[in-house]
Design a protein around this motif. Sequence first.
Motif, PDB file in Angstrom:
ATOM      1  N   MET A   1       0.888  -1.061  -0.011  1.00  0.00           N
ATOM      2  CA  MET A   1      -0.092  -0.090  -0.061  1.00  0.00           C
ATOM      3  C   MET A   1       0.925   1.157  -0.103  1.00  0.00           C
ATOM      4  O   MET A   1       1.928   1.190   0.901  1.00  0.00           O
ATOM      5  CB  MET A   1      -0.686   0.185   1.092  1.00  0.00           C
ATOM      6  N   ARG A   2       0.425   2.286  -0.766  1.00  0.00           N
ATOM      7  CA  ARG A   2       1.098   3.456  -0.937  1.00  0.00           C
ATOM      8  C   ARG A   2       1.121   4.387   0.264  1.00  0.00           C
ATOM      9  O   ARG A   2      -0.071   4.281   1.031  1.00  0.00           O
ATOM     10  CB  ARG A   2       0.754   4.118  -1.948  1.00  0.00           C
ATOM     11  N   LYS A   3       2.160   5.239   0.573  1.00  0.00           N
ATOM     12  CA  LYS A   3       2.030   5.988   1.846  1.00  0.00           C
ATOM     13  C   LYS A   3       1.571   7.322   1.410  1.00  0.00           C
ATOM     14  O   LYS A   3       1.762   7.919   0.434  1.00  0.00           O
ATOM     15  CB  LYS A   3       3.494   6.372   2.366  1.00  0.00           C
ATOM     16  N   VAL A   4       0.957   7.911   2.058  1.00  0.00           N
ATOM     17  CA  VAL A   4       0.566   9.438   2.127  1.00  0.00           C
ATOM     18  C   VAL A   4       1.388  10.322   2.796  1.00  0.00           C
ATOM     19  O   VAL A   4       1.792   9.792   4.352  1.00  0.00           O
ATOM     20  CB  VAL A   4      -0.893   9.523   2.458  1.00  0.00           C
ATOM     21  N   ILE A   5       2.199  11.256   2.299  1.00  0.00           N
ATOM     22  CA  ILE A   5       3.201  12.051   2.951  1.00  0.00           C
ATOM     23  C   ILE A   5       3.244  13.314   2.809  1.00  0.00           C
ATOM     24  O   ILE A   5       2.619  13.961   1.692  1.00  0.00           O
ATOM     25  CB  ILE A   5       4.488  11.789   2.297  1.00  0.00           C
ATOM     26  N   PHE A   6       2.976  14.108   4.187  1.00  0.00           N
ATOM     27  CA  PHE A   6       2.808  15.654   4.043  1.00  0.00           C
ATOM     28  C   PHE A   6       4.264  16.411   4.425  1.00  0.00           C
ATOM     29  O   PHE A   6       4.964  15.961   5.402  1.00  0.00           O
ATOM     30  CB  PHE A   6       1.955  15.935   5.038  1.00  0.00           C
ATOM     31  N   GLY A   7       4.495  17.236   3.470  1.00  0.00           N
ATOM     32  CA  GLY A   7       5.739  18.083   3.922  1.00  0.00           C
ATOM     33  C   GLY A   7       5.448  19.486   3.733  1.00  0.00           C
ATOM     34  O   GLY A   7       4.743  19.779   2.667  1.00  0.00           O
ATOM     35  N   ILE A   8       6.023  20.236   4.500  1.00  0.00           N
ATOM     36  CA  ILE A   8       5.545  21.708   4.681  1.00  0.00           C
ATOM     37  C   ILE A   8       6.720  22.553   5.082  1.00  0.00           C
ATOM     38  O   ILE A   8       7.549  21.999   6.124  1.00  0.00           O
ATOM     39  CB  ILE A   8       4.218  22.055   5.128  1.00  0.00           C
ATOM     40  N   ASN A   9       6.951  23.895   5.030  1.00  0.00           N
ATOM     41  CA  ASN A   9       7.727  24.751   5.688  1.00  0.00           C
ATOM     42  C   ASN A   9       7.000  25.357   6.649  1.00  0.00           C
ATOM     43  O   ASN A   9       5.657  25.661   6.734  1.00  0.00           O
ATOM     44  CB  ASN A   9       8.265  25.917   4.536  1.00  0.00           C
ATOM     45  N   LEU A  10       7.771  25.536   7.923  1.00  0.00           N
ATOM     46  CA  LEU A  10       7.023  26.214   8.804  1.00  0.00           C
ATOM     47  C   LEU A  10       8.083  27.295   9.757  1.00  0.00           C
ATOM     48  O   LEU A  10       9.230  26.909   9.534  1.00  0.00           O
ATOM     49  CB  LEU A  10       6.151  25.371   9.812  1.00  0.00           C
ATOM     50  N   SER A  11       7.653  28.279  10.182  1.00  0.00           N
ATOM     51  CA  SER A  11       8.294  29.239  10.957  1.00  0.00           C
ATOM     52  C   SER A  11       8.539  28.469  12.568  1.00  0.00           C
ATOM     53  O   SER A  11       7.895  27.741  13.023  1.00  0.00           O
ATOM     54  CB  SER A  11       7.627  30.568  11.191  1.00  0.00           C
ATOM     55  N   LEU A  12       9.516  29.165  13.406  1.00  0.00           N
ATOM     56  CA  LEU A  12       9.724  28.680  14.597  1.00  0.00           C
ATOM     57  C   LEU A  12       8.743  28.805  15.747  1.00  0.00           C
ATOM     58  O   LEU A  12       8.531  28.218  16.497  1.00  0.00           O
ATOM     59  CB  LEU A  12      10.817  29.419  15.179  1.00  0.00           C
ATOM     60  N   ASP A  13       7.897  29.822  15.412  1.00  0.00           N
ATOM     61  CA  ASP A  13       6.611  29.930  15.943  1.00  0.00           C
ATOM     62  C   ASP A  13       5.490  29.242  15.576  1.00  0.00           C
ATOM     63  O   ASP A  13       4.326  29.492  15.961  1.00  0.00           O
ATOM     64  CB  ASP A  13       6.266  31.625  16.350  1.00  0.00           C
ATOM     65  N   GLY A  14       5.614  28.510  14.543  1.00  0.00           N
ATOM     66  CA  GLY A  14       4.453  27.262  14.262  1.00  0.00           C
ATOM     67  C   GLY A  14       3.623  27.728  13.175  1.00  0.00           C
ATOM     68  O   GLY A  14       2.453  27.427  13.098  1.00  0.00           O
ATOM     69  N   TYR A  15       4.099  28.757  12.372  1.00  0.00           N
ATOM     70  CA  TYR A  15       3.039  29.262  11.187  1.00  0.00           C
ATOM     71  C   TYR A  15       3.590  28.611  10.050  1.00  0.00           C
ATOM     72  O   TYR A  15       4.703  28.501   9.625  1.00  0.00           O
ATOM     73  CB  TYR A  15       3.017  30.697  11.203  1.00  0.00           C
ATOM     74  N   PHE A  16       2.416  28.111   9.260  1.00  0.00           N
ATOM     75  CA  PHE A  16       2.719  27.176   7.935  1.00  0.00           C
ATOM     76  C   PHE A  16       2.353  28.351   6.873  1.00  0.00           C
ATOM     77  O   PHE A  16       1.268  28.381   6.375  1.00  0.00           O
ATOM     78  CB  PHE A  16       1.776  26.202   7.958  1.00  0.00           C
ATOM     79  N   GLY A  17       3.216  29.138   6.319  1.00  0.00           N
ATOM     80  CA  GLY A  17       3.083  29.830   5.187  1.00  0.00           C
ATOM     81  C   GLY A  17       4.422  30.334   4.546  1.00  0.00           C
ATOM     82  O   GLY A  17       5.167  29.450   4.465  1.00  0.00           O
ATOM     83  N   HIS A  18       4.323  31.229   3.709  1.00  0.00           N
ATOM     84  CA  HIS A  18       5.533  31.478   3.148  1.00  0.00           C
ATOM     85  C   HIS A  18       6.276  32.991   3.560  1.00  0.00           C
ATOM     86  O   HIS A  18       7.275  33.293   3.184  1.00  0.00           O
ATOM     87  CB  HIS A  18       5.403  31.653   1.815  1.00  0.00           C
ATOM     88  N   THR A  19       5.552  33.584   4.569  1.00  0.00           N
ATOM     89  CA  THR A  19       6.126  34.821   5.180  1.00  0.00           C
ATOM     90  C   THR A  19       7.294  34.535   5.877  1.00  0.00           C
ATOM     91  O   THR A  19       7.478  33.748   6.770  1.00  0.00           O
ATOM     92  CB  THR A  19       4.874  35.321   5.916  1.00  0.00           C
ATOM     93  N   GLY A  20       8.527  35.269   5.319  1.00  0.00           N
ATOM     94  CA  GLY A  20       9.766  35.321   5.864  1.00  0.00           C
ATOM     95  C   GLY A  20      10.351  33.944   5.916  1.00  0.00           C
ATOM     96  O   GLY A  20      11.520  33.969   6.225  1.00  0.00           O
ATOM     97  N   MET A  21       9.970  32.974   5.140  1.00  0.00           N
ATOM     98  CA  MET A  21      10.542  31.841   4.976  1.00  0.00           C
ATOM     99  C   MET A  21      10.877  31.967   3.231  1.00  0.00           C
ATOM    100  O   MET A  21      10.123  31.427   2.295  1.00  0.00           O
ATOM    101  CB  MET A  21       9.686  30.611   5.098  1.00  0.00           C
ATOM    102  N   LEU A  22      12.303  31.964   3.000  1.00  0.00           N
ATOM    103  CA  LEU A  22      12.728  32.065   1.774  1.00  0.00           C
ATOM    104  C   LEU A  22      13.696  30.660   1.573  1.00  0.00           C
ATOM    105  O   LEU A  22      14.526  30.460   1.981  1.00  0.00           O
ATOM    106  CB  LEU A  22      13.843  33.251   1.390  1.00  0.00           C
TER     107      LEU A  22
END
Length: 185
Positions: A1-22
Motif C-alpha cells: 500500500m502506498r504512503k501518504v506523506i505531508f511536507g511543509i515549511n514552517l516558522s519557529l513560532d509554528g506558522y505554515f506559510g511563506h512569510t519570511g521563509m525563503l
Amino acid sequence: MRKVIFGINLSLDGYFGHTGMLPDEDVHRYFTALLSHGSHILYGRVTYELMVPYWPDIAKSQSEDASSNEFALVFDSLEKVLFSKSLKQIEDKNTKLATGNLADEVTVLKQQTGKDILVGSLSIASQLSQLHLIDEYHFVIHPVIVGNGPKLFDTLKLQEGFQLDLLSSKTFKSGVIANHYKRHV
C-alpha cells in the motif's frame, strides 16, 4: 500500500506559510527529493492556485536557479488531485478535479500500486490527519519568527491527538531543520 506523506515549511513560532521563509538551494533540493518519491500530490484550491501555473511555467522556461528549475520539473511531472467545491474545470494537463469525498479518494489512491501520495495543502493535511490517513510528516522549520499566518488545524479542530516517531533530522547551513516523522501505530 502506498504512503501518504505531508511536507511543509514552517516558522519557529509554528506558522505554515511563506512569510519570511525563503527556501534556499538546500530546501529546494530537500523538497525535490521528497517529491521524486511520489506520483500524486493532493491540493485544496488556495494552495493549488499558488503553485499552478507558477511551477509548471518555471519547468517550461527553466528561468530560475538550478535547484528551483529541478524542483519545478519534478513538481510538473506529478499528477495533481485538486479538492475544490468552487472550481468546476481545470486547465492544467496534470490535474484531476476530485469528485468524491477526501477520505474515499485517498483510500482508493493508497490501494493502487505506484509511488507515494504527497499532500501539498494545509487544509487537506489537517483533514487527513484527523482521519489518520497521513503516514509521514516532513516539517521543514525555518529560523524565523513571523507572528502570524496559517496553522495546522486552523479550520479543523483535531478530535484526538496522536504521537509521531522521529525518523530523521537534517540541519542545513542556513539553520533550517528538516524533521521527518512517521505516525506512531
